[in-house]
Design an enzyme around this catalytic site. Structure first.
Site, PDB file in Angstrom:
ATOM      1  CB  SER A 184       0.259 -61.229  32.361  1.00 22.91           C
ATOM      2  OG  SER A 184       1.469 -60.529  32.443  1.00 22.91           O
ATOM      3  N   GLY A 205       2.026 -57.086  32.464  1.00 19.62           N
ATOM      4  CA  GLY A 205       0.999 -57.082  33.502  1.00 19.62           C
ATOM      5  C   GLY A 205      -0.351 -57.409  32.919  1.00 19.62           C
ATOM      6  N   GLY A 230      -4.660 -57.218  32.278  1.00 20.96           N
ATOM      7  CA  GLY A 230      -5.788 -56.320  32.084  1.00 20.96           C
ATOM      8  C   GLY A 230      -5.630 -55.278  30.992  1.00 20.96           C
ATOM      9  CB  CYS A 256       3.591 -57.708  27.778  1.00 18.24           C
ATOM     10  SG  CYS A 256       2.019 -58.573  27.514  1.00 18.24           S
ATOM     11  CG  LEU A 257       0.065 -53.422  31.034  1.00 19.44           C
ATOM     12  CD1 LEU A 257      -1.282 -53.463  30.347  1.00 19.44           C
ATOM     13  CD2 LEU A 257      -0.119 -53.578  32.541  1.00 19.44           C
ATOM     14  CD  GLN A 274      -1.109 -54.179  25.887  1.00 22.60           C
ATOM     15  OE1 GLN A 274      -1.549 -53.961  27.012  1.00 22.60           O
ATOM     16  NE2 GLN A 274      -1.242 -55.349  25.274  1.00 22.60           N
ATOM     17  CG  ASN A 322      -0.088 -63.913  28.860  1.00 22.08           C
ATOM     18  OD1 ASN A 322      -1.276 -64.055  28.557  1.00 22.08           O
ATOM     19  ND2 ASN A 322       0.310 -63.703  30.102  1.00 22.08           N
ATOM     20  CG  HIS A 381       6.063 -62.143  27.426  1.00 26.74           C
ATOM     21  ND1 HIS A 381       6.087 -61.458  28.615  1.00 26.74           N
ATOM     22  CD2 HIS A 381       4.785 -62.084  26.976  1.00 26.74           C
ATOM     23  CE1 HIS A 381       4.867 -61.018  28.892  1.00 26.74           C
ATOM     24  NE2 HIS A 381       4.066 -61.382  27.907  1.00 26.74           N
ATOM     25  CD  GLU A 433       9.427 -61.978  29.568  1.00 27.16           C
ATOM     26  OE1 GLU A 433       9.719 -61.291  28.562  1.00 27.16           O
ATOM     27  OE2 GLU A 433       8.252 -62.129  29.964  1.00 27.16           O
TER      28      GLU A 433
END
Ligand SMILES: Nc1ncnc2c1ncn2[C@@H]1O[C@H](COP(=O)(O)OP(=O)(O)O)[C@@H](O)[C@H]1O
Ligand SMILES: Nc1ncnc2c1ncn2[C@@H]1O[C@H](COP(=O)(O)OP(=O)(O)O)[C@@H](O)[C@H]1O
Ligand SMILES: [Mg+2]
Ligand SMILES: [Mg+2]
Lengths: 360, 1103
Positions: free
Chosen positions: A49, A225, A227, A252-253, A256, A294, A336, A338
């Protein structure tokens, strides 16, 4: 150690010394972000990421326990560089097999040490995540490089770090078969899925929904991931076609992208959340989870469509940390669960995913 | 859920006197709890026997009981106050154990008092070692193999099964009291015996030794909704086998991967949940095998602790404050983080600096005790230092200690090590002692490898390598020399924590030149902020530490600012009393509209709580660090300027800086540095007294043995030998002849015990005074303002005669026996001295009264140890008034303002009693002398002297018996006075036992002696020790016989101590005890709050 400078796109300059890999032109560029975790630098440096980014560690001593064979989150690091106050020259831990410095050199990750990282962090807190360049090159060269770097807005970095070929992990005997879209997936996510009794086929970021459905998985996982989520080609469209058809879980990504698929918008945070101590409320129970985070982008609360419910909230700034689709059997979290690195408070989510798949 | 409204009043139990293992960290936690609970609108009832604490100030609770901490007394308080709840987790082990005792006695049920914070079941499971281990095994956590024993024989069997070496750990103890290591059967005998004695339930755990493993602590908090967070992780530099309280410790953990750390975090959470601590903070300790990573759990403390105070200061997260809120029903996410103001307390602090804690020991004051560290706490205090790197924080910590060291060696003290060969250094480093780290540094400097050092010390190689970096930098600097130093070199040296003092030593130049050169090179200290979040959010609390970075975070002064210098680490002779004074100054000056700036390095204290002052600098109290702060504040701009610095409230520590400050043009508030000298410097003071016609004991000053001898012959023996510029009667001795005198003088020289503290010199001569035998000692605290008005704060008559250090003897307000005209003389002398010294603020004068002549012993133009005691006794806030006076207010103005009111007196007597650490030092004689050795104090307050004295003894753990046998063994010169005491005891119905000589004297004077015992050693019949050990004695009066090192009688006193028999070593104390007993027999005991005593006092004045 050679003297080096870190120069931000706005001209702010820091003195330090070069460590890790020495790029031939003496310049490393990327978007400068900071992470406030006290431990877990190995996991952080190897977290895909961070593609396109320079990681500043707010904790001064980095490298104390070296690098070991187990804790990498990806085969190679994707970050553009690391900024520290003090890089340990001696690694001490029973599992350590290598020094962080050697590891950085081996993986061509440039670094700079001796930096007033607190000053840098306070600057980023004000200015926001900002492009920067560091190295042994002169200040003008570095400043020019920093100004040239576009940052992460609008870049599809996921496609750059995703796996080239699909691969499968976990026992064939596993009761649940899961397809995981790899936007930059972390090893500890796969460990958890496998640990919960899944066999996981990890596929690139691209394959269309029908290809995934054709594999008849029990559920689909959307990975973390790097960006801008809005820039990840086709991802949202694919997910839109999956949600409702089978259980979907995103992190996370992945969270989104699922939100985009549901019709929500994402926006860029000033400096994001990067650390291991963010309090998140699990809305249904009111319980507080300390989470590993993150991300630089977040889901815009006002844009959430009918039917999708906010399941988790960030207690520091009220950002959305989790969404589920009610009946549609899809859910995702911004943080996260995990860990790797970070607290284990939210591991239950992997169980919920497998329960959903078993039910569905 | 918001706070509970079904509770109205809450009882808090303090931790009592400062003892080793339980110091002012519990004043810090208790004070925070009182504040919070009152803010939340609860009625707070507080009981604590320690008058030196801030928590026992009448304004911190609705009812403040300075009473003995025992079940009967607290029962009376509960019966009177009827609190709805008892919060037991903020008063240390004392509070916790008392809560359990009150429960077991059925008191809590009887009066319907609910335990909040932790229930009895939880406390038991955590504190009972065996139950703890079962509970931990049950939830799948590893513990070292072990077994339980209740007798020495059982212990030996268990030890065999577990396998030597083993460690013995008593249940329900603190500071490792009674713990110890045994490598074989013989050792096991002793250790097991001691352990069983130490445990209130005489239960010991015998555990396989895992000495050498890495030791860690996690500070954990839980709320009633089961939200759990880690506030701080702490790694011990000294591995397992050295008590965490004895170890150099570092926050955060340095050498754990995230995987290992999270495993430890999960275990800590499982532990607190299984133990069932419903709300509040707990401390969980772990050991990790250095080569396999195997983790075992050592113990958990279901309460706030020394470590939680450290964690609070290290992170900015106020554990005790939050714990109090959680106890009354709040959830973590309902409480705001008051540093960031926008984020909740339900998070885990993260830091961007390194914190090092370094203990301070007092072995020099305890001859006979071997300075070897182990599983028992022996340290009397600690310092904390913050730096951006471990090396920086470590060196700052060392120079904070005030042990004459300027850093990790590179100072004159390192010369001691020149004598060591390389192998000697290595083998001495192998033994944990206060010196160990300095030996490690020296060894590394001599090219002993990190591997070798790790091998013998088990100190993690990462720490060794950090020390090696300091060593290498020192070599670089030595090569370079002052002239070659560039900006980069200065930065590099400073970032590794090198102090100006170390560099001055290294290059053989004055420290001032170092400072000048550094500033000329443009290298200035930068102040960063402790903010709980590594700068992720902006911080509203100006809690700073100094380091050498690019930018700092000091906001301009908004008001005229006053810097208050604290008292540094607790030590014998300088403890919480001085923190009390500094904190009061901060409160008073903030109220008066000043911006208050606190500087201190002691993590246990209230003064280092970030909301005690407007700004907190957690920095060493050295010339360099204090000047840096003052200069930074001076150029900080803003409307307010720096008014000046208060040096007279923190004991001797800040006083020593007065001249440096003056020389650097920084105003010293209150009494001027020259007046301070006039009092400290013997010649000047003598001249002054002569001029004022105030008698002093005849004497003179000597810089060598012959001079001393000459003076002694002039003034005649016995004489008192004392070094100048010391505190707590350091190295002071009474000598009776030439040979004693020679020995005493040698000990004062560089080679002697006082060597590191400066030894003897023209600047530091020894004072040789006639020793006034059987004189009554009197302490006076007074205040003088700029108009010259003097206020006598209190006149304290000592129970023990002069010769017993003022800090170690009991004393009473008002004076029980002094004649009115003597008191008048004392007051006149005090006013004259204050006038002559031009005191502005507090001063303390000590007198010895012999045959109605009043001799002055010494005058200190600063706050004294007794200021808080006087304030508790009279209700006059001396320290607050002093602070205002130092900033120009007059006593008259303060009267009008209402801050200063007449003392509450007439209706009650207050007695202060000292608490001594002998229990922890089996080989030290318990006899009292001119060198102070007490760690803390208690107060007894009641309507009469006798009752108050009785309470003071109970508070000090010396509860007076009401019947039984009194054993007397008296020195010849005490026999007449002793007779009186014996007679009183006989009248009170006690049987009398005595050693032959004493028995004869009593007999001849018509006092019947029931039992005569042989001198110890004479193997005829039972001797004194047998008698005491057999439990047939209830009270021991043993006055030292012989001269010089008063060895004789020691075994009697030790026997009394180890069998918990009350023992006094002076006849005067025996008489006071008799008075106390007769009162206690005559009247039912009664408890009253300070508020009641003070209000009565005021009423009496009005009518
Ligand atoms: N099994 C053991 N082997 C070696 N050292 C031990 C062992 N158990 C405890 N210790 C040491 O003894 C110290 C005190 O033990 P602890 O149970 O923490 O007592 P306390 O309750 O006084 O803190 C610990 O800090 C640790 O260094
Ligand atoms: N001339 C003296 N005669 C008898 N006792 C004395 C004399 N001078 C000092 N002392 C005793 O020694 C103790 C310590 O002396 P002091 O000057 O107060 O040392 P410090 O300043 O270190 O407290 C006093 O409390 C007193 O009991
Ligand atoms: Mg304990
Ligand atoms: Mg302990």
């Amino acid at each position: 150690m050679a003297d080096a400078l870190l120069v931000l796109a706005d001209g702010t300059t820091f003195e330090g010394e070069a460590v890790g890999y020495a790029p031939p032109d003496g310049v490393a560029t990327g978007e400068v972000v900071f992470n406030t975790a006290l431990s877990g630098y190995q996991e952080i440096v190897t977290d895909p990421s961070y593609a396109g980014q320079i990681i500043t560690f707010t904790y001064p001593h980095i490298g104390n326990y070296g690098i070991n064979e187990r804790d990498d989150q990806a085969r190679v690091p994707h970050c553009r560089g690391v900024v520290v106050r003090d890089l340990a020259r001696r690694a001490s831990n029973w599992r350590a097999t290598e020094h962080l410095d050697a590891f950085l050199r081996r993986h061509k990750v440039p670094g700079i040490t001796g930096i007033d990282t607190r000053r840098l962090t306070r600057h980023i807190r004000q200015a926001g995540a900002i492009p920067g360049a560091f190295g042994v090159a002169d200040r003008d060269t570095l400043l020019a490089a920093a100004e040239r770097d576009g940052g992460t807005d609008g870049c599809d970095l996921a496609s750059a770090v995703t796996t080239a070929q699909p691969y499968t992990i976990g026992p064939d005997a596993a009761s649940l078969y899961v397809v995981a879209y790899d936007f930059g997936i972390k090893r500890s996510i796969l460990d958890h899925l496998v640990g919960e009794g899944c066999q996981v086929e990890v596929v690139p970021a691209r394959p269309p929904a029908e290809e995934v459905l054709a594999r008849a998985p029990a559920g689909v996982f959307l990975s973390n991931g790097p960006g801008d989520p809005a820039a990840v080609t086709d991802a949202a469209r694919n997910v839109r076609e999956l949600v409702g058809k089978l259980p979907v879980f995103g992190i996370c990504l992945g969270h989104q992208i699922m939100s985009l698929a549901l019709g929500a918008r994402t926006f860029k945070l000033r400096f994001g959340h990067h650390g291991g101590n963010h309090p998140v409320r699990h809305v249904p129970t009111g319980r507080v989870e300390i989470t590993s985070q993150n991300h630089n982008y977040a889901v815009d609360a006002d844009s959430l469509p009918e039917g999708s419910v906010v399941s988790h909230l960030n207690l520091n700034d009220g950002d959305i940390e989790g969404v589920h689709t009610g009946g549609l059997g899809a859910f995702s979290v911004q943080y996260h669960p995990e860990a790797g690195p970070g607290p284990h408070d939210a591991r239950y989510l992997f169980k919920e995913f497998t329960e959903l798949m078993r039910a569905g | 859920m918001p706070k509970r409204d079904d509770l109205e009043s809450i009882l808090l139990i303090g931790s009592g006197p400062i003892v080793i293992g339980q110091a002012c960290e519990f004043d810090y936690s208790g004070t925070q709890a009182c504040r919070v609970l009152r803010e939340e609108g609860y009625r707070v009832v507080l009981v604590n026997s320690n008058p030196a604490t801030i928590m026992t100030d009448p304004e911190f609770a609705d009812a403040t009981y300075v009473e003995p901490l025992d079940v009967p007394t607290i029962t009376r308080i509960i019966e009177k106050e009827r609190p709805d709840a008892l919060l037991p987790t903020l008063g240390g082990q004392t509070g916790l154990n008392l809560a359990v005792a009150l429960h077991d006695a059925g008191v809590l049920d009887r009066f319907g008092v609910e335990l909040i914070g932790a229930n009895v079941e939880a406390i038991r499971t955590a504190e009972d070692r065996q139950r703890f281990k079962l509970a931990m095994t049950e939830i799948g956590l590893q513990v070292p193999p072990s077994g339980i024993a209740y007798t020495v024989d059982e212990a030996l069997v268990v030890a065999q099964q577990v396998g030597y070496p083993v460690i013995v750990r008593p249940a329900f103890i603190l500071g490792g009291g009674g713990t110890g290591m045994a490598h074989g059967v013989d050792e096991m005998h002793r250790v097991a015996e001691r352990g069983l004695a130490a445990s209130p339930i005489s239960e010991i755990l015998i555990e396989r030794s895992i000495s050498g493993w890495k030791e860690y602590e996690l500070e954990v908090m839980r709320d009633h909704a089961d939200n759990v967070v880690v506030i701080c992780s702490i790694e011990n530099v000294d591995p397992m086998g050295v008590h965490t309280g004895e170890s150099i410790t570092v926050a955060p953990a340095q050498t754990l991967t995230d995987v290992e750390y999270q495993q430890m975090r999960d275990a800590a959470f499982a532990c607190i949940r299984r133990i069932g601590v419903e709300t509040g903070g707990s401390n969980v300790q772990f050991a990790v095998h250095p080569r396999t990573g195997e983790q075992v759990i050592i113990e958990m403390n279901p309460r706030v602790s020394r470590s939680s105070a450290l964690a609070s200061k290290a992170t900015g997260f106020p554990i005790a404050k939050i714990a109090a809120k959680l106890a009354v029903g709040y959830r973590l996410d309902e409480i705001q983080n008051d540093i960031t103001r926008e984020t909740p307390a339900s998070f885990e602090p993260t830091i961007d600096y390194v914190v090092t804690k370094f203990p301070r020991w007092a072995f020099e004051k305890l001859p006979g005790a071997a300075p070897v560290l182990g599983t028992q706490m022996q340290s009397v205090g600690e310092v904390m230092a913050i730096g951006r790197t471990f090396a920086e924080s470590l060196q700052k910590a060392v120079r904070s200690l005030e042990t004459g060291r300027l850093g990790l060696n590179c100072d004159p003290t390192e010369r001691e090590l020149d004598a060591f060969g390389d192998d000697e250094l290595v083998s001495s480093a192998a033994v944990p002692t206060p010196e160990r780290l300095f030996h490690v540094e020296a060894a590394l400097r001599r090219f002993v490898s990190v591997e070798r050092v790790h091998e013998v010390t088990n100190i993690d190689p990462w720490f060794c390598d950090q020390i090696l970096q300091i060593v290498e930098e020192r070599d670089r600097l030595e090569q370079l020399g002052l002239q070659q130093m560039t900006r980069a070199d200065w930065r590099r040296a400073k970032r590794l924590g090198f102090g100006d003092g170390q560099l001055a030593y290294l290059w053989g130049v004055p420290q001032a030149d170092i400072r000048a050169a550094r500033l000329a090179a443009g290298v200035r200290v930068t102040y960063k902020t402790v903010d709980t979040c590594a700068a992720e959010f902006s911080a509203f609390t100006p809690y700073h530490y100094g380091t050498y970075e690019d930018t700092d975070e000091i906001a301009p002064l908004t008001k005229p600012a006053v810097v208050i210098l604290g008292s540094g680490p607790n030590r014998i002779g300088q403890g919480v009393e001085f923190d009390y004074c500094c904190v009061h100054a901060a409160f008073a000056l903030r109220d008066a509209g000043f911006e208050t700036v606190m500087v201190n390095c002691n993590p246990e204290t209230v003064s280092t709580d970030y909301d005690t002052s407007d700004r907190l600098f957690f920095e060493p109290l050295t010339e360099e660090d204090v000047l840096n702060i003052c200069e930074r504040l001076t150029d900080s701009g803003g409307p307010g300027g720096l008014k000046g610095v208060i040096v007279s409230l923190g004991g001797q520590t800040p006083l020593k800086l007065a001249h440096v400050l003056e020389r650097n043009g920084i105003p010293v508030l209150g009494t001027s540095p020259s007046s301070i000298d006039a009092a400290e410097d013997r010649e000047q003071f003598n001249a002054l007294c002569t001029k004022l016609g105030i008698p002093q004991p005849p004497g003179g000053t000597a810089t060598n043995v012959d001079e001393a001898q000459r003076i002694a012959n002039e003034i005649h023996y016995p004489v008192l030998v004392r070094p100048s510029y010391v505190l707590g009667g350091r190295a002071m001795q009474i000598v009776y002849d030439d040979t004693d005198l020679r020995r005493a003088m040698v000990e004062l020289t560089h080679t002697g015990s006082l060597g590191r503290e400066g030894g003897l010199s023209l600047e530091r001569p020894a004072l040789i005074d006639r020793f006034l035998e059987d004189a009554v000692e009197v302490d006076v605290d007074a205040l003088r303002d700029r108009t010259g008005e003097v206020l006598i704060g209190g006149v304290m008559e000592h129970i023990e005669e002069a010769g017993v250090h003022s800090g170690d003897s009991a004393c009473a307000i008002p004076p029980p026996t002094l004649a009115a005209d003597v008191i008048r003389t004392i007051e006149q002398h005090t006013c004259a001295l204050a006038e002559a010294l031009d005191v502005i603020g507090l001063c303390n004068v000590q007198y010895a009264v012999k045959d109605d002549t009043v001799f002055v012993i010494e005058a200190n133009p600063r706050a004294s140890r007794t200021v808080p005691f006087v304030s508790k006794a009279t209700g006059v806030p001396l320290a607050k008034v002093a602070a205002r006076v130092m900033l120009g207010a007059t006593l008259e103005e303060l009267r009008e303002e209402g801050l200063l009111h007449p003392p509450a007196e007439g209706g009650h007597v207050a007695v202060k009693e000292a608490v001594l650490p002998f229990g922890r030092f089996p080989d030290v004689d318990t006899i009292l002398g001119p060198e102070m050795r007490s760690t803390g104090e208690v107060m007894g307050i009641d309507r009469t002297f006798g009752m108050a004295f009785g309470k003071s003894q109970a508070g000090a753990g010396n509860t007076l018996p009401h019947r039984g046998t009194v054993f007397l063994s008296l020195a010849d010169r005490d026999k007449n006075a002793g007779l009186l005491a014996a007679r009183r005891f006989a009248e009170l119905g006690f049987a009398i036992a005595a050693t032959a000589g004493t028995a004869r004297a009593l007999d001849e004077n018509g006092v019947p002696v029931d039992t005569v015992v042989a001198k110890v050693g004479e193997d005829v019949g039972v001797d004194a020790v047998d008698l005491i050990s057999s439990g047939k004695v209830d009270f021991v009066v043993n006055t030292p016989r012989g001269r010089g090192p008063r060895a004789d009688g020691m075994h009697i006193r030790r026997a009394a101590l180890s069998h918990g028999v009350a023992c006094v070593t002076t006849v005067s104390a025996a008489l006071a005890a008799a008075a106390g007993i007769s009162e206690e027999l005559a009247r039912p005991p009664e408890v009253r709050s300070l508020q009641e005593y003070h209000d009565d006092g005021q009423l009496r004045l009005e009518v």
